[in-house]
Enzyme design. Structure first.
Site, PDB file in Angstrom:
ATOM      1  N   THR A  60       0.861  -1.186   0.000  1.00 54.66           N
ATOM      2  CA  THR A  60       0.000   0.000   0.000  1.00 54.66           C
ATOM      3  C   THR A  60       0.897   1.235   0.000  1.00 54.66           C
ATOM      4  O   THR A  60       1.981   1.209   0.570  1.00 54.66           O
ATOM      5  CB  THR A  60      -0.855  -0.034   1.276  1.00 54.66           C
ATOM      6  OG1 THR A  60      -1.702  -1.169   1.202  1.00 54.66           O
ATOM      7  CG2 THR A  60      -1.677   1.220   1.469  1.00 54.66           C
TER       8      THR A  60
HETATM    9  N1  GLY Z   1      -3.330  -2.775   3.319  1.00 57.73           N
HETATM   10  C1  GLY Z   1      -4.104  -3.195   2.263  1.00 57.73           C
HETATM   11  C2  GLY Z   1      -5.320  -3.894   2.636  1.00 57.73           C
HETATM   12  O1  GLY Z   1      -5.326  -4.711   3.534  1.00 57.73           O
HETATM   13  O2  GLY Z   1      -6.308  -3.662   1.994  1.00 57.73           O
END
Ligand code: GLY
Length: 325
Positions: A161
């Site tokens: 992310t």
């Molecule tokens: N960090 C990405 C998700 O779990 O959607």
């Protein structure tokens, strides 16, 4: 990451807003096929990219988020557009503008507001497709123990992310986050990157009693971060405690690692960067950047007006802190 920092810094140095700089940094990272955001995102169970993103303005508390979008080239741009509506508030008929949109509704809303659209296949790379095929095979083997290979997915299942926190010349802070979500997620799954209070938070100076302003952006396992409202929790301790390092360490131990709501999880994954400073009138002082994570690794970079170029870093399981006086 270097380019994301650099382009955001260019906006800030020419007097641009923290929100525009945050959007720019995240767009650059979304366009990078090596991150799990925008192009190159993890594929869902059906082999499609489905993205989440959100952005928040620290000065006004305005927020915008999109989730499970398949045709928006830069989901952070759609989130920023929603934020603008949230900041304006109800229109003439008293209609409340949406703060968060998902799926087809989000795509239709964005497409008539000059947000760049694309075909889902444009967001898929050879690498994300190959990873998808590996994970689907593992899933099938897991569901049919006769053929179980007991393979460890290792780091390749981790989430890359992306996010950014920016502070502008007027002392406004903004933060944002964007993600393709976890690999082979179910279609329609909503990750923390889209959810208010979970994937990013920025604020401080619109709450009279606070003299700190702060912003953070998170990654990790979406369900765990959402259950602990981690972005808002990090913000709260950042503006309520002078000792940022100690208060964040306590929060992570009590509220994340030892949280009963997460007791079913053996591995608890989060990672974030937070920026905090004091704001007196529009004067900024005591800028601090703190990065912490329980994920096996975390990459981050930063740039300030005292640096000639961005400082990127990739670190393994420890807390890093940088203080500027
Ligand atoms: N960090 C990405 C998700 O779990 O959607």
């Amino acid at each position: 990451m270097f380019r994301a920092c650099d382009e955001a810094a260019n906006i800030l140095q020419s007097g641009g807003s923290a929100l525009d700089a945050t959007q720019k940094a995240i767009s650059v990272l979304e366009d990078d096929p090596n991150t799990n955001a925008g192009v190159g995102s993890n594929l869902n169970r059906e082999g499609d990219v489905e993205c989440d993103a959100s952005i928040m303005c620290g000065s006004t508390g305005a927020f915008g988020g999109v989730s499970a979008v398949k045709r928006i080239k830069n989901p952070i741009c759609a989130a920023h557009k929603l934020l603008e509506g949230d900041r304006e508030g109800p229109g003439k008929l008293g209609l409340v503008p949406p703060m968060m949109l998902v799926g087809r509704g989000a795509e239709e809303w964005a497409s008539i507001r000059s947000i760049k659209m694309c075909d889902n296949t444009e967001l898929i790379t050879d690498t994300s497709k190959a990873q998808y095929e590996t994970f689907i095979k593992m899933l099938e083997e897991e569901q049919n123990p006769t053929f179980s290979s007991q393979k460890d997915p290792g780091e390749s299942l981790l989430n890359d992310t992306v996010g950014a926190v920016c502070l502008d010349i007027n002392g406004n802070i903004a933060s944002g986050v964007s993600s393709g979500g976890v690999a082979i997620k179910l279609p329609g799954r909503v990750g923390e990157a889209a959810i208010y209070g979970s994937g990013c938070w920025a604020g401080g100076d619109y709450v009279d009693m606070d003299h700190y302003i702060s912003g953070c952006s998170l990654t990790g396992t979406g369900e765990q971060i959402t259950k602990t409202l981690l972005a808002k929790s990090i913000f709260d301790v950042s503006v309520q405690n002078d000792d940022l390092y100690t208060s964040i360490s306590r929060l992570l131990t009590k509220h994340f690692i030892n949280n009963r709501a997460l007791s079913k999880y053996t591995d608890k994954y989060m990672g974030f960067g937070t920026v905090r400073c004091k704001k007196t009138d529009s004067r900024i002082s005591e800028l601090e950047i703190l990065v912490a994570y329980s994920t096996p690794s975390m990459a981050y970079g930063y740039m300030t007006d005292r640096l000639s170029k961005p400082k990127p870093a990739k670190v393994q399981r420890k807390i890093q802190k940088t203080r500027y006086q």
